[in-house]
Scaffold this active site. Structure first.
Site, mmCIF file in Angstrom:
data_model
loop_
_atom_site.group_PDB
_atom_site.id
_atom_site.type_symbol
_atom_site.label_atom_id
_atom_site.label_comp_id
_atom_site.label_asym_id
_atom_site.label_seq_id
_atom_site.Cartn_x
_atom_site.Cartn_y
_atom_site.Cartn_z
ATOM 1 C CD GLU A 24 -2.271 2.486 -3.464
ATOM 2 O OE1 GLU A 24 -1.627 2.625 -2.413
ATOM 3 O OE2 GLU A 24 -3.381 3.008 -3.636
ATOM 4 C CG ASP A 81 -1.804 1.137 1.387
ATOM 5 O OD1 ASP A 81 -2.782 1.159 0.636
ATOM 6 O OD2 ASP A 81 -1.557 2.032 2.225
HETATM 7 C C1 GLC Z 1 -3.958 3.418 -0.316
HETATM 8 C C2 GLC Z 1 -5.267 2.679 -0.154
HETATM 9 C C3 GLC Z 1 -6.294 3.630 0.328
HETATM 10 C C4 GLC Z 1 -5.868 4.158 1.677
HETATM 11 C C5 GLC Z 1 -4.479 4.787 1.580
HETATM 12 C C6 GLC Z 1 -3.891 5.006 2.924
HETATM 13 O O1 GLC Z 1 -4.011 4.369 -1.301
HETATM 14 O O2 GLC Z 1 -5.622 2.067 -1.364
HETATM 15 O O3 GLC Z 1 -7.568 3.046 0.414
HETATM 16 O O4 GLC Z 1 -6.782 5.110 2.131
HETATM 17 O O5 GLC Z 1 -3.574 3.952 0.902
HETATM 18 O O6 GLC Z 1 -3.524 3.796 3.498
#
Ligand code: GLC
Length: 673
Positions: free
Chosen positions: A389, A320
């Site tokens: 991500e 993440d």
């Molecule tokens: C990422 C997740 C999102 C979350 C953020 C903070 O972007 O996909 O849902 O709010 O991280 O952890």
């Protein structure tokens, strides 16, 4: 052209060979042809050679040392050499293979055709189905999805043809950001179930051939995590676990945050802590303090978290917000972007000191090494993978795959371009460009990935229009490489944009206030999965669900789509079935705009049928001539047609005059005319 399937290959070989070296002569149930090749090897010396030869590609990539395997091979070889068990030819081969280790500029992947079935590892052509656990299926009637709910729906995934799923966080959390604020990285959130439920989930998934990927949230914990509490209290072990800084006094002598850094979710990224008398950094909500990756103890603690879940049987992690891991140490202000006048909006500054710092790449590579080591030590043939991500520049993302000097990181730097770079106003050229740019930049020997949706962005039906659902799934599932589907996209679920302010729970939406919450809220794409027309769409028996169910569930639900002669779900399922064709697994790829309205992509593989996907992205009917694109007059046989299509699978069409309805997608195979 995209060959793109050799990462992970080296593992399959290494693991097979290592297994074989340690149990020389044993037969194995391993089914890949590479392993059969080894079991067919006549002498230990032969597979010693094969081992060294195959391992050499990794050896020169200094990160992947597999030292125990290498040592075993070398010891075995030297022993055999000394015992004069090697014939002349094998001795020669041995010397050559040892030389090969040092040979510059050559790699295993350049020798092995990446186009053969043996070298497609489990993840390189998988469809990864993202489950948002809170909204998937509630088993105990509390209005919140849970692990038993997921377990009960695993047969649905298997029946659909899904072989891998990634779960948004299921760990203990105060749920300020719905699981992305973790208070214990090794515990299951009680409202989702227990560790026994998790073990059952992994076990059942495995029995159905489904791999489980967990969400790993390294950038921040919850402020309720014991690490943070101890950091606040200046416990010497945890004092520097988070990013702390003193404030600055302004001209009036009032204490201010140390700099102008902003939270992704609005407002300053700094929060004052009364007890510690310092500010802490939070790039998301103030309840999500940023961990300090410059502290080796944090790195170590997070490695242990990864190993904990690997030992529980997961096949990898979605990492993440990875590009937020590091910030500039001198805490310099970020430059203004000029995009907005609101100094509290994240858009107000350019995030040059808080995002995409070079240290991020080193940490991704470190985790890759951990996963690779784990895979190497567990000779079950399963490569453990990571998907990262990061909404980042293409060049940055490509370095995640592999740097210019050949150091590998993420197997799947998420490709969000279908979410961020095209929409319902894009024309055929935009789509083609969007696909090509990833493939052009991607380093050789890697698998492309295509993300069509997730829990942070509007759904496909809401971004491109509900008429485009089938066409977008056709595109996603016939492109080369990995496809990522967010739960519900197989039905064409739509955002529920009418959620009231009172029912709104998403932190950035709450921060935006009653007037503006709809512009940023992620609740609309997170509403419960629409299983049937039963109450709460069959998601829950509760009186109230954590987010309201989209009222359109009465018509739009899985049960209805399973019964209907044609439905988005049936199209999606047919596409997953079609993906099994060798042409779609490993065929060459080309894509072209045929006009501003229509583009086509083609997959070809020697000795197999060519598959063509044709998509009309415009709102008007289009008459097209495909003859040039497919190199001559061919007959087209419809393989998959959309819900509203006038065409039927099996129908023969002429390539020179083909009519496509507005937003229609069509998949055909080619027959020589
Ligand atoms: C990422 C997740 C999102 C979350 C953020 C903070 O972007 O996909 O849902 O709010 O991280 O952890």
């Amino acid at each position: 052209m995209v060959g793109a399937v050799s990462d992970g290959v080296d593992f399959k070989w290494n693991v097979s060979l290592c297994k074989h070296l340690s149990s020389a002569g044993c037969s194995s149930t391993h089914s890949s042809r590479s392993f059969q090749l080894i079991t067919a090897a006549e002498s230990e010396a032969t597979y010693f050679f094969l081992f060294v030869f195959c391992d050499s590609g990794q050896l020169r990539k200094s990160r992947l040392k597999h030292s125990s395997m290498r040592l075993a091979a070398i010891v075995a070889g030297v022993k055999m050499f000394a015992a004069q068990q090697l014939n002349r030819a094998t001795q020669l081969i041995l010397i050559c293979s040892l030389l090969w280790i040092e040979a510059p500029g050559l790699s295993m992947s350049s020798l092995v055709s990446s186009q053969t079935e043996d070298f497609i590892d489990w993840w390189q052509h998988a469809v990864f189905y993202q489950i948002y656990p809170r909204s998937f299926k509630d088993s105990n009637g509390d209005g919140i999805g849970d692990l038993q709910g997921i377990i009960s729906k695993l047969p649905y995934l298997a029946e659909t043809g899904i072989t891998a799923t990634w779960l948004s966080p299921i760990f203990q959390s105060p749920m300020v950001d719905f699981g992305y604020d973790i208070s214990d990285y090794r515990a299951i959130q009680p409202e989702y179930g227990s560790m026994a439920d998790f073990d059952q989930l992994v076990h059942k998934a495995s029995s159905l051939g489904i791999k489980i990927i967990l969400d790993f949230v390294p950038n921040h914990s919850s402020d309720q995590h014991e690490w943070f509490k101890k950091s606040v209290a200046r416990d010497p072990v945890y004092e520097n676990f988070y990013v702390w800084a003193d404030g600055k006094k302004n001209e009036q002598g009032i204490l201010q945050p140390p700099n102008n850094w902003l939270s992704v979710f609005y407002g300053s990224a700094w929060e004052w802590n009364e007890q510690r008398q310092q500010y802490y950094l939070h790039q998301f909500t103030k309840e999500q303090p940023d961990l300090n990756y410059r502290n080796p103890a944090v790195v170590q603690a997070m490695d242990e978290v990864l190993l904990f879940w690997l030992n529980k049987g997961v096949a990898g992690f979605r990492i993440d917000a990875v590009n937020h891991l590091y910030e500039r140490e001198d805490l310099a202000d970020e430059p203004l972007s000029g995009k907005t006048a609101d100094p509290l909006s994240y858009e107000y500054t350019k995030h040059v000191h808080t995002k995409d710092l070079p240290e991020v790449l080193a940490m991704v590579q470190h985790w890759r090494q951990l996963l690779d080591d784990y895979s190497a030590k567990h000779p079950d043939g399963v490569t453990r993978i990571m998907m990262t991500e990061a909404y980042a520049d293409l060049h940055v993302l490509m370095d995640y795959y592999e740097t210019a000097d050949g150091v590998r990181g993420s197997q799947m730097p998420f490709n969000f371009h279908f979410i961020t770079d095209v929409d319902c106003d894009s024309d055929a050229r935009d789509f083609v460009y969007n696909v090509e740019k990833w493939l052009i930049y991607m380093p050789r020997g890697h698998a492309a990935n295509w993300v069509m949706g997730n829990h942070d962005n509007p759904r496909v039906a809401s971004r491109f229009g509900s008429a485009s659902v089938d066409a977008m799934n056709m595109l996603l599932l016939t492109l080369p490489g990995i496809a990522v589907t967010y739960n519900g996209e197989e039905l064409g679920m739509e955002d529920y944009r009418e959620i009231s302010w009172e029912d709104t729970v998403d932190p950035p939406a709450r921060n935006a206030g009653k007037k503006d919450y709809k512009k940023v809220s992620r609740d609309p794409e997170r509403t419960p999965f629409q299983w049937s027309n039963a109450s709460n769409a069959g998601f829950s028996t509760a009186a109230k669900t954590w987010l309201p169910v989209n009222p359109n569930y009465l018509g739009l639900n899985l049960a209805a789509q399973q019964e209907a002669a044609r439905s988005h779900y049936k199209v999606y399922k047919a596409l997953i079935e079609l993906r099994k064709l060798p042409t779609l697994r490993r065929g060459r790829f080309s894509i072209e705009p045929l006009s501003r309205a229509v583009f086509a992509l083609r997959r070809t593989l020697k000795d197999y049928e060519t598959i063509v996907t044709i998509i009309n992205v415009s709102a008007k009917e289009q008459l097209i001539n495909l003859t040039d694109f497919i190199n001559g007059p061919h007959k087209l046989i419809v393989e998959v047609a959309g819900v509203e299509s006038t065409y039927n699978p099996g129908q023969a069409l002429s390539s020179s005059a083909l009519t496509l309805a507005p937003h229609e997608g069509l998949i055909c195979k080619l027959i020589e005319a």
